[in-house]
Design an enzyme around this catalytic site. Structure first.
Site, PDB file in Angstrom:
ATOM      1  N   HIS A 145       0.883  -1.502   0.013  1.00  0.00           N
ATOM      2  CA  HIS A 145      -0.062   0.042  -0.007  1.00  0.00           C
ATOM      3  C   HIS A 145       0.979   1.179   0.044  1.00  0.00           C
ATOM      4  CE1 HIS A 145      -3.049   2.776  -0.099  1.00  0.00           C
ATOM      5  NE2 HIS A 145      -2.472   3.571   0.851  1.00  0.00           N
ATOM      6  N   TYR A 172       1.623   4.981  -2.670  1.00  0.00           N
ATOM      7  CA  TYR A 172       1.805   6.590  -2.282  1.00  0.00           C
ATOM      8  C   TYR A 172       3.132   7.012  -2.620  1.00  0.00           C
ATOM      9  CZ  TYR A 172      -2.750   6.698   0.126  1.00  0.00           C
ATOM     10  OH  TYR A 172      -4.078   6.415   0.368  1.00  0.00           O
ATOM     11  N   HIS A 177      -9.735   0.917 -10.759  1.00  0.00           N
ATOM     12  CA  HIS A 177      -9.281   1.789  -9.799  1.00  0.00           C
ATOM     13  C   HIS A 177      -7.856   2.256 -10.015  1.00  0.00           C
ATOM     14  CE1 HIS A 177      -8.344   3.120  -5.983  1.00  0.00           C
ATOM     15  NE2 HIS A 177      -7.599   2.279  -5.576  1.00  0.00           N
ATOM     16  N   PHE A 178      -7.006   1.258 -10.302  1.00  0.00           N
ATOM     17  CA  PHE A 178      -5.675   1.694 -10.267  1.00  0.00           C
ATOM     18  C   PHE A 178      -5.176   2.100 -11.590  1.00  0.00           C
ATOM     19  CE2 PHE A 178      -4.569  -3.144 -10.370  1.00  0.00           C
ATOM     20  CZ  PHE A 178      -4.042  -3.182 -11.598  1.00  0.00           C
ATOM     21  N   HIS A 179      -5.834   2.174 -12.756  1.00  0.00           N
ATOM     22  CA  HIS A 179      -5.724   2.825 -14.067  1.00  0.00           C
ATOM     23  C   HIS A 179      -6.009   4.283 -13.905  1.00  0.00           C
ATOM     24  CE1 HIS A 179      -4.550  -1.206 -15.519  1.00  0.00           C
ATOM     25  NE2 HIS A 179      -3.907  -0.430 -16.432  1.00  0.00           N
ATOM     26  N   ARG A 235     -10.578  -9.741 -12.615  1.00  0.00           N
ATOM     27  CA  ARG A 235      -9.156  -9.356 -13.022  1.00  0.00           C
ATOM     28  C   ARG A 235      -8.391 -10.392 -13.247  1.00  0.00           C
ATOM     29  NH1 ARG A 235      -5.970  -6.781  -7.685  1.00  0.00           N
ATOM     30  NH2 ARG A 235      -4.349  -6.558  -9.437  1.00  0.00           N
ATOM     31  N   ARG A 236      -7.411 -10.075 -13.947  1.00  0.00           N
ATOM     32  CA  ARG A 236      -6.178 -11.315 -14.085  1.00  0.00           C
ATOM     33  C   ARG A 236      -6.665 -12.530 -14.555  1.00  0.00           C
ATOM     34  NH1 ARG A 236      -2.734 -10.113  -8.625  1.00  0.00           N
ATOM     35  NH2 ARG A 236      -1.258  -8.473  -9.386  1.00  0.00           N
TER      36      ARG A 236
HETATM   37 FE1  HAS Z   1      -5.832   2.093  -4.081  1.00  0.00          FE
HETATM   38  C1  HAS Z   1      -6.062  -1.304  -4.835  1.00  0.00           C
HETATM   39  C2  HAS Z   1      -8.019   1.602  -1.559  1.00  0.00           C
HETATM   40  C3  HAS Z   1      -5.646   5.343  -3.609  1.00  0.00           C
HETATM   41  C4  HAS Z   1      -3.528   1.987  -6.501  1.00  0.00           C
HETATM   42  N1  HAS Z   1      -4.918   0.747  -5.434  1.00  0.00           N
HETATM   43  C5  HAS Z   1      -5.175  -0.566  -5.398  1.00  0.00           C
HETATM   44  C6  HAS Z   1      -4.288  -1.367  -6.231  1.00  0.00           C
HETATM   45  C7  HAS Z   1      -3.376  -0.387  -6.858  1.00  0.00           C
HETATM   46  C8  HAS Z   1      -3.996   0.956  -6.164  1.00  0.00           C
HETATM   47  C9  HAS Z   1      -2.485  -0.582  -7.757  1.00  0.00           C
HETATM   48  O1  HAS Z   1      -9.221  -0.424   0.555  1.00  0.00           O
HETATM   49  C10 HAS Z   1      -4.483  -2.695  -6.824  1.00  0.00           C
HETATM   50  C11 HAS Z   1      -3.470  -3.553  -5.888  1.00  0.00           C
HETATM   51  C12 HAS Z   1      -3.447  -4.957  -6.332  1.00  0.00           C
HETATM   52  O2  HAS Z   1      -2.747  -5.129  -7.498  1.00  0.00           O
HETATM   53  O3  HAS Z   1      -4.039  -5.961  -5.914  1.00  0.00           O
HETATM   54  N2  HAS Z   1      -6.666   3.394  -2.746  1.00  0.00           N
HETATM   55  C13 HAS Z   1      -7.475   3.174  -1.851  1.00  0.00           C
HETATM   56  C14 HAS Z   1      -7.796   4.245  -1.072  1.00  0.00           C
HETATM   57  C15 HAS Z   1      -7.076   5.502  -1.528  1.00  0.00           C
HETATM   58  C16 HAS Z   1      -6.398   4.667  -2.543  1.00  0.00           C
HETATM   59  C17 HAS Z   1      -8.835   4.604   0.030  1.00  0.00           C
HETATM   60  N3  HAS Z   1      -4.790   3.484  -4.749  1.00  0.00           N
HETATM   61  C18 HAS Z   1      -5.083   4.868  -4.457  1.00  0.00           C
HETATM   62  C19 HAS Z   1      -3.830   5.548  -5.248  1.00  0.00           C
HETATM   63  C20 HAS Z   1      -3.003   4.608  -5.844  1.00  0.00           C
HETATM   64  C21 HAS Z   1      -3.794   3.362  -5.662  1.00  0.00           C
HETATM   65  C22 HAS Z   1      -3.297   6.865  -5.060  1.00  0.00           C
HETATM   66  C23 HAS Z   1      -1.843   4.646  -6.890  1.00  0.00           C
HETATM   67  C24 HAS Z   1      -1.130   5.894  -7.209  1.00  0.00           C
HETATM   68  N4  HAS Z   1      -6.828   0.420  -3.208  1.00  0.00           N
HETATM   69  C25 HAS Z   1      -7.699   0.653  -2.005  1.00  0.00           C
HETATM   70  C26 HAS Z   1      -8.085  -0.920  -1.575  1.00  0.00           C
HETATM   71  C27 HAS Z   1      -7.468  -1.562  -2.580  1.00  0.00           C
HETATM   72  C28 HAS Z   1      -6.867  -0.840  -3.622  1.00  0.00           C
HETATM   73  C29 HAS Z   1      -8.811  -1.111  -0.568  1.00  0.00           C
HETATM   74  C30 HAS Z   1      -7.681  -3.289  -2.345  1.00  0.00           C
HETATM   75  C31 HAS Z   1      -8.802  -3.599  -3.220  1.00  0.00           C
HETATM   76  C32 HAS Z   1      -8.781  -5.180  -3.342  1.00  0.00           C
HETATM   77  O4  HAS Z   1      -9.973  -5.638  -2.888  1.00  0.00           O
HETATM   78  O5  HAS Z   1      -7.977  -5.696  -3.789  1.00  0.00           O
HETATM   79  C33 HAS Z   1      -7.006   6.703  -1.156  1.00  0.00           C
HETATM   80  O6  HAS Z   1      -5.768   7.037  -1.082  1.00  0.00           O
HETATM   81  C34 HAS Z   1      -7.754   7.749  -2.165  1.00  0.00           C
HETATM   82  C35 HAS Z   1      -8.007   9.193  -1.513  1.00  0.00           C
HETATM   83  C36 HAS Z   1      -8.246  10.274  -2.778  1.00  0.00           C
HETATM   84  C37 HAS Z   1      -9.252  11.000  -2.633  1.00  0.00           C
HETATM   85  C38 HAS Z   1      -9.265  11.847  -3.884  1.00  0.00           C
HETATM   86  C39 HAS Z   1      -8.923  13.153  -3.568  1.00  0.00           C
HETATM   87  C40 HAS Z   1      -9.043  14.275  -4.907  1.00  0.00           C
HETATM   88  C41 HAS Z   1      -7.768  15.082  -5.415  1.00  0.00           C
HETATM   89  C42 HAS Z   1      -7.974  15.527  -6.695  1.00  0.00           C
HETATM   90  C43 HAS Z   1      -8.250  17.134  -6.675  1.00  0.00           C
HETATM   91  C44 HAS Z   1      -8.162  17.667  -8.070  1.00  0.00           C
HETATM   92  C45 HAS Z   1      -8.789  19.074  -8.152  1.00  0.00           C
HETATM   93  C46 HAS Z   1      -8.755  19.617  -9.575  1.00  0.00           C
HETATM   94  C47 HAS Z   1      -8.986  20.088  -7.155  1.00  0.00           C
HETATM   95  C48 HAS Z   1     -10.246  11.097  -1.933  1.00  0.00           C
HETATM   96  C49 HAS Z   1      -6.535  15.201  -4.513  1.00  0.00           C
HETATM   97  C50 HAS Z   1     -10.119  19.058 -10.193  1.00  0.00           C
HETATM   98  C51 HAS Z   1     -11.029  20.379 -10.927  1.00  0.00           C
HETATM   99  C52 HAS Z   1     -12.076  20.115 -11.561  1.00  0.00           C
HETATM  100  C53 HAS Z   1     -12.599  21.067 -12.043  1.00  0.00           C
HETATM  101  C54 HAS Z   1     -12.315  18.815 -12.103  1.00  0.00           C
HETATM  102 CU    CU Z   2      -4.020   0.170  -0.676  1.00  0.00          CU
END
Ligand code: HAS
Ligand code: CU
Length: 545
Positions: A222, A226, A373-375, A438-439
């Protein structure tokens, strides 16, 4: 205003070495990705006995692990140089040594994957078993990154020694947080590789404790995501505001959010193991709570970016809730690409919240929703920010300038990425909810009706994947132009000031003793009991596949 900070030629070569590896990885990994979508949708049979899972392993390892690590080490080194000053000969040697160790490790691992002796996917945890050379290679990649991180941290420490009592430059502070987080988390993967996988792969022990191995992997896994994200955040907080001609919302808030990432990135790995037996549900609960804690610094980041954009818009006189959008530089690739990344991270992050919620995880776990999700997260938010960063970093390092024509091509590249990824990732999310795994390679599952419904969405994934591959070709063209053919000149490494630059700094965010004690304490809280239970009551272990 026209502050001119050129990069030392020797440092420029060092940074470019990292970028060359990254671009070669992009070509190989991107091609593997294209082939996968074609095989999976039933349109292509791989020749010469190459397996689907073999190219899936190439795709994951070369893009998610190798490209990212080389780019990040190069970019962070450049950021430390830009804000602290050029490297000492020793520091430069360390970063070079780290580079070569990582490259040798990559070559070893890649050879085994090509020989089909390490078809273990990018997560390479047990019971899938690889040739020992693969594990040694991966261990070298990690060790190389530690050596490189040491060089960067030394430059930061030197700056602090020479400027006693002052707060360090924001980008250097952020790079150091990411390096420290990386070192602490990769001890987990180093432990399972050295103590479990290598002896098992050599046949010294017959069986491996899969539970322990996967838990150690996800302790790292995890935080790994980050480790990819924080360099993108470095650019969002400290580079993008300068590009749009604004000041960043807050230096103190940015440091606070990075401190929270250090604390909460690691003690959350079990959210990848919510469906696994052998881990007590109490500890799953604790780590899910901690996962929601690590969402907070991302929400702070979102707030801070909107505030930066809006404050700038108001300053130049726009009105209304969204009037500021018009004031952003939509003709500048250095801004457009990271911005598309930010926009993608809104649904990407929201999907993460779904994954982390134990009940909903039951629905999406092991489905292609996760791939969707991760793409959005790593393969859009992060990588588009990396591309946008490369588009000024390469000319900065080679003493060239971006031209109008290259800039236009770069914007087209970013927009195509957005289109291709929306189609591909959208289809993945949707059909994942209907159980598509997946996979897994192309299969009709014995004429199953449910599986037949998945096929059109797999074709959509192939369409999206093809658009993405064309976008990758554009990245390569832009890269070659910027590295070798663009006119000689000066391209800046943009570094923004913050609106609260003069405000008193919070001393504790840079008190490393405090930071490390809290980090370790949280890890002990989250992991002592679940790992202890694995030792007290070990399962028989697996022979491996
Ligand atoms: Fe994730 C699985 C939970 C973030 C990558 N994640 C994965 C896997 C990858 C991955 C590669 O809890 C697969 C692993 C595998 O192969 O098995 N992930 C989260 C959570 C967050 C999260 C809670 N993941 C990421 C990030 C990744 C990433 C970042 C890569 C860089 N993820 C999971 C969980 C799994 C998981 C489970 C396991 C699932 C399973 O069952 O296998 C959080 O950090 C997300 C928080 C982010 C936000 C969004 C904030 C928005 C921002 C943008 C602001 C934009 C502005 C401009 C202001 C709440 C900062 C826009 C303006 C406009 C006008 C549009
Ligand atoms: Cu994670």
């Amino acid at each position: 205003m026209a502050e001119r900070v050129e990069m030392d030629r020797k440092d420029g070569k060092l940074i470019m070495a990292h970028m060359y590896v990254a671009i070669v990885c992009l070509i190989i990994g991107g091609l593997a990705g294209l082939l996968q979508t074609l095989v999976r949708s039933g349109q292509l049979k791989l020749p010469a006995g190459i397996g689907y899972y073999q190219i899936l392993t190439v795709h994951g390892i070369i893009l998610a692990l190798v490209l990212t690590t080389f780019f990040i080490m190069g970019f962070q080194t450049a950021a430390v140089i830009r804000t602290c000053g050029k490297l000492s000969p020793l520091q430069r040697k360390l970063v070079w040594l780290g580079f070569w160790v990582m490259l040798i490790g990559t070559a070893m691992a890649a050879t085994m994957v090509l020989l089909n002796k390490a078809t273990v996917l990018y997560t390479f945890y047990a019971p899938l078993k690889a040739h020992v050379i693969f594990y040694v290679g991966m261990a070298l990649v990690v060790v190389g990154s530690w050596i490189s991180a040491a060089g960067q941290i030394m430059r930061y420490a030197q700056w602090r020694k020479e400027h006693k009592g002052l707060k360090s430059p924001l980008l250097a502070y952020m790079a150091t947080i990411n390096n420290v987080m990386w070192i602490v988390c990769s001890i987990g993967v180093a432990a399972t590789v050295l103590l479990q996988m290598i002896p098992w792969s050599l046949g010294l022990v017959e069986r491996i404790d899969v539970s322990l191995s996967r838990t150690l992997f996800w302790y790292f896994g995890h935080a790994l995501v980050y480790f990819w994200l924080l360099p993108a955040y470095m650019s969002w907080y400290a580079v993008v505001p300068k590009i749009i001609g604004a000041k960043a919302f807050s230096d103190n808030l940015a440091r606070m959010s990075f401190m929270l990432f250090l604390f909460f990135s690691i003690p959350v790995g079990i959210h990848h193991q919510l469906t696994e037996p052998g881990i007590d549900v109490t500890w799953k609960y604790v780590q899910v709570v901690l996962t929601f804690m690590v969402v907070i610094p991302s929400l702070m980041t979102a707030f801070s970016l909107f505030a930066t954009f809006e404050a700038y818009g108001r300053k130049v006189g726009t009105k209304g809730l969204f009037g500021w959008i018009k004031t952003l530089p939509w003709n500048d690739a250095r801004f457009v690409l990271p911005f598309i990344g930010m926009a993608a991270f809104i649904p990407g992050g929201a999907g993460g919240l779904v994954n982390a919620s134990a009940q909903m995880n039951q629905v999406v776990h092991n489905t292609i929703w996760i791939t969707g999700h991760f793409h959005l997260t790593v393969a859009t938010a992060v990588i588009l920010t990396f591309f946008g960063t490369m588009y000024w970093l390469i000319p900065h390092a080679t003493g060239r300038v971006m031209t109008k024509a290259i800039n236009r091509l770069a914007i087209i590249q970013g927009v195509m990425w957005a289109i291709g990824m929306s189609i591909m990732s959208g289809a993945m999310h949707y059909i994942g909810l209907f159980g598509a795994p997946r996979r897994s390679t192309y299969s009709e599952y014995g004429g199953s009706k449910i599986a037949a419904e998945w096929i059109p969405y797999q074709v959509m994934q192939a369409v999206g994947g093809t658009i993405l591959f064309i976008s990758i070709i554009l990245v390569v063209i832009v890269f070659i132009q910027l590295a070798f053919f663009a006119p000689k000149g000066y391209e800046a490494f943009p570094v923004s000031e913050a609106m609260d630059e003069a405000a008193p700094a919070y001393k504790f965010v840079e008190n490393w003793k405090f930071l490390i004690i809290v980090t370790i304490a949280l890890i002990l809280v989250a992991y002592t009991v679940p790992i202890g239970q694995m030792f007290m009551d070990p399962p028989p272990g697996a022979k491996g596949m």
